[in-house]
Structures are given as C-alpha cells and as structure tokens.
Design a protein around this motif. Structure first.
Motif, mmCIF file in Angstrom:
data_model
loop_
_atom_site.group_PDB
_atom_site.id
_atom_site.type_symbol
_atom_site.label_atom_id
_atom_site.label_comp_id
_atom_site.label_asym_id
_atom_site.label_seq_id
_atom_site.Cartn_x
_atom_site.Cartn_y
_atom_site.Cartn_z
ATOM 1 N N ILE A 127 -1.918 -8.209 -4.352
ATOM 2 C CA ILE A 127 -0.903 -7.724 -3.412
ATOM 3 C C ILE A 127 -0.165 -6.543 -4.012
ATOM 4 O O ILE A 127 0.046 -5.519 -3.355
ATOM 5 N N ARG A 128 0.214 -6.653 -5.271
ATOM 6 C CA ARG A 128 0.950 -5.564 -5.925
ATOM 7 C C ARG A 128 0.119 -4.289 -5.965
ATOM 8 O O ARG A 128 0.624 -3.206 -5.681
ATOM 9 N N LEU A 129 -1.171 -4.406 -6.271
ATOM 10 C CA LEU A 129 -2.041 -3.227 -6.322
ATOM 11 C C LEU A 129 -2.341 -2.689 -4.924
ATOM 12 O O LEU A 129 -2.498 -1.485 -4.734
ATOM 13 N N TYR A 130 -2.430 -3.592 -3.966
ATOM 14 C CA TYR A 130 -2.777 -3.202 -2.601
ATOM 15 C C TYR A 130 -1.820 -2.141 -2.065
ATOM 16 O O TYR A 130 -2.252 -1.121 -1.531
ATOM 17 N N PHE A 131 -0.520 -2.351 -2.213
ATOM 18 C CA PHE A 131 0.444 -1.400 -1.654
ATOM 19 C C PHE A 131 0.400 -0.067 -2.389
ATOM 20 O O PHE A 131 0.583 0.991 -1.782
ATOM 21 N N ASN A 132 0.131 -0.092 -3.687
ATOM 22 C CA ASN A 132 -0.006 1.141 -4.439
ATOM 23 C C ASN A 132 -1.201 1.936 -3.937
ATOM 24 O O ASN A 132 -1.109 3.133 -3.663
ATOM 25 N N ARG A 133 -2.347 1.274 -3.795
ATOM 26 C CA ARG A 133 -3.553 1.949 -3.334
ATOM 27 C C ARG A 133 -3.433 2.379 -1.873
ATOM 28 O O ARG A 133 -3.928 3.434 -1.484
ATOM 29 N N LEU A 134 -2.767 1.547 -1.071
ATOM 30 C CA LEU A 134 -2.605 1.883 0.342
ATOM 31 C C LEU A 134 -1.764 3.148 0.508
ATOM 32 O O LEU A 134 -2.094 4.014 1.320
ATOM 33 N N SER A 135 -0.712 3.288 -0.258
ATOM 34 C CA SER A 135 0.113 4.494 -0.132
ATOM 35 C C SER A 135 -0.696 5.730 -0.514
ATOM 36 O O SER A 135 -0.568 6.784 0.119
ATOM 37 N N ASP A 136 -1.553 5.618 -1.536
ATOM 38 C CA ASP A 136 -2.434 6.737 -1.888
ATOM 39 C C ASP A 136 -3.384 7.062 -0.739
ATOM 40 O O ASP A 136 -3.568 8.236 -0.383
ATOM 41 N N ARG A 146 5.175 2.695 -0.025
ATOM 42 C CA ARG A 146 5.782 2.839 -1.361
ATOM 43 C C ARG A 146 7.006 1.932 -1.496
ATOM 44 O O ARG A 146 7.205 1.305 -2.532
ATOM 45 N N ARG A 147 7.839 1.892 -0.456
ATOM 46 C CA ARG A 147 9.017 1.011 -0.507
ATOM 47 C C ARG A 147 8.582 -0.449 -0.570
ATOM 48 O O ARG A 147 9.157 -1.246 -1.323
ATOM 49 N N THR A 148 7.557 -0.791 0.181
ATOM 50 C CA THR A 148 7.035 -2.155 0.155
ATOM 51 C C THR A 148 6.548 -2.501 -1.249
ATOM 52 O O THR A 148 6.800 -3.604 -1.747
ATOM 53 N N GLU A 149 5.872 -1.565 -1.884
ATOM 54 C CA GLU A 149 5.408 -1.782 -3.256
ATOM 55 C C GLU A 149 6.591 -2.044 -4.193
ATOM 56 O O GLU A 149 6.574 -2.998 -4.980
ATOM 57 N N ARG A 150 7.641 -1.231 -4.091
ATOM 58 C CA ARG A 150 8.813 -1.426 -4.952
ATOM 59 C C ARG A 150 9.477 -2.779 -4.692
ATOM 60 O O ARG A 150 9.829 -3.506 -5.627
ATOM 61 N N GLU A 151 9.640 -3.119 -3.420
ATOM 62 C CA GLU A 151 10.287 -4.383 -3.072
ATOM 63 C C GLU A 151 9.446 -5.578 -3.524
ATOM 64 O O GLU A 151 9.980 -6.615 -3.915
ATOM 65 N N THR A 152 8.124 -5.419 -3.464
ATOM 66 C CA THR A 152 7.223 -6.482 -3.927
ATOM 67 C C THR A 152 7.373 -6.691 -5.427
ATOM 68 O O THR A 152 7.401 -7.830 -5.907
ATOM 69 N N TRP A 153 7.484 -5.596 -6.166
ATOM 70 C CA TRP A 153 7.697 -5.715 -7.616
ATOM 71 C C TRP A 153 9.043 -6.377 -7.925
ATOM 72 O O TRP A 153 9.140 -7.190 -8.849
ATOM 73 N N ILE A 154 10.065 -6.066 -7.162
ATOM 74 C CA ILE A 154 11.367 -6.712 -7.369
ATOM 75 C C ILE A 154 11.233 -8.213 -7.155
ATOM 76 O O ILE A 154 11.746 -9.013 -7.948
ATOM 77 N N LEU A 155 10.533 -8.624 -6.096
ATOM 78 C CA LEU A 155 10.315 -10.048 -5.841
ATOM 79 C C LEU A 155 9.547 -10.675 -7.000
ATOM 80 O O LEU A 155 9.933 -11.739 -7.504
ATOM 81 N N HIS A 156 8.498 -10.025 -7.438
ATOM 82 C CA HIS A 156 7.673 -10.547 -8.536
ATOM 83 C C HIS A 156 8.498 -10.686 -9.819
ATOM 84 O O HIS A 156 8.434 -11.722 -10.499
ATOM 85 N N GLU A 157 9.276 -9.670 -10.135
ATOM 86 C CA GLU A 157 10.065 -9.684 -11.372
ATOM 87 C C GLU A 157 11.271 -10.610 -11.294
ATOM 88 O O GLU A 157 11.867 -10.937 -12.328
ATOM 89 N N SER A 158 11.604 -11.068 -10.082
ATOM 90 C CA SER A 158 12.737 -11.990 -9.928
ATOM 91 C C SER A 158 12.365 -13.425 -10.267
ATOM 92 O O SER A 158 13.220 -14.308 -10.247
ATOM 93 N N GLY A 159 11.092 -13.653 -10.548
ATOM 94 C CA GLY A 159 10.642 -15.000 -10.872
ATOM 95 C C GLY A 159 9.847 -15.667 -9.770
ATOM 96 O O GLY A 159 9.434 -16.816 -9.912
#
Length: 180
Positions: free
Chosen positions: A158-167, A138-151
C-alpha cells in the motif's frame, strides 16, 4: 426501498469501519480513507474528460483497486486478515509493480521531466485532472506513512502503491494527446 443514507450515527464524531468497529472521525485512519476517496473522485474527473481509450482503461483499473483498498484500510490492523479472507481484495506488491510497469511503459514513449508542471496550462481538463489526482496521491502517500508510523501498520504494498501511482499520474498527464 432500503433505508436512508442519513443515519445520524456519525453525529457523535465517530464512524463505522468494517466488521462493526467504530472509530473517531479525527483518527489518522479516517484521514487516509478520506484521501483515497478524494483520489478516486479526482480520477473520475480525469476519466470523464478523457478520449484516449488506453488511459480510460488504466484509470478504470486504478479506481477499481482504490475501492478494494478503501475496504482494506477500513479495517483495524487485527481485522486485515479477516478482510483478505472474506473479500479477496487485499492490495499486493504485484499491484504496486503493475503500476510501476505502466509508468515505465508510458515513460518509454519519450516522456521526460523537463521542469515543473503547470496544471491546466495546456487547456486540457483530462491533463489537469490527472495532475490534480497526482497531488492527492502524494498526500495520500504522506497520510498513509503517518498512519503506519503511528503504530498502526500499513502494508508495504500500500505504501509503495501511492508512490508509484503518483509517478504514473504525472507521466500520464504529460503523455496524453493534445485533444484529451
């Protein structure tokens, strides 16, 4: 014997990425890489405590994907096509969907949300390890989104992978046998 792992190259606050690129250790990309590394290590703890061969194989497959994913994330965006061509290991949407399919297959065995998890309450190191890995995913997913949204774009797979993996990890921690 090869050279020492101790090079001193990181003493100035920078680290190496692939293809000779250097980046600050405080960068968001390095934060994401660190999360993926921690996730892989937490999965290793769960795997080492596991007795269920199906779960061991599943964790092994995820760990192999994480190693390839770290390589992909260790590239600045303009080097990702070069990485994909050279290593043939880029994470795909099919990889994320396979994680979801695995989660649904375990869920079909009657696993349902019945309240918040209390990791370790059952006395199973594997279950607690899977829950620990889930929180890192879950933390990896959040950090990945921060990287993505930073430009610095991070692919949808990759973004979906961490969400599905945590589930999947939550479900596995509930599905594992009592002797795990």
């Amino acid at each position: 014997m090869s050279g020492s792992i101790i090079t001193g190259r990181g003493d100035s606050g920078e680290t190496d990425l692939l293809f000779g690129r250097r980046i600050g250790k405080s960068s968001q990309r390095v934060a994401v890489l660190g999360c993926v590394d921690e996730l892989n290590a937490a999965l290793g703890l769960a795997r080492a405590a596991a007795h269920d061969e199906e779960i061991i194989r599943l964790i092994d497959g995820v760990q192999a994907q994480l190693v390839g994913l770290m390589g992909e994330l260790a590239c600045v965006p303009e080097d990702v096509p070069r990485y994909a061509e050279r290593f043939k290991g880029a994470l795909t949407m099919e990889d994320a969907l396979r994680i979801e399919e695995s989660a649904k297959a375990f869920e079909a065995r009657g696993i349902r949300f019945t309240g918040w998890a209390r990791p370790g309450a059952e006395g199973s190191m594997m279950k607690a390890g899977l829950d620990f890995a889930r929180t890192i995913a879950r933390r990896t997913e959040r950090e990945t989104w921060i990287l993505h949204e930073s430009g610095e774009p991070v692919g949808e797979a990759i973004r979906l992978y961490f969400n599905r993996l945590s589930d999947l990890l939550w479900i596995l921690a509930r599905a594992a046998g009592d002797d795990a």
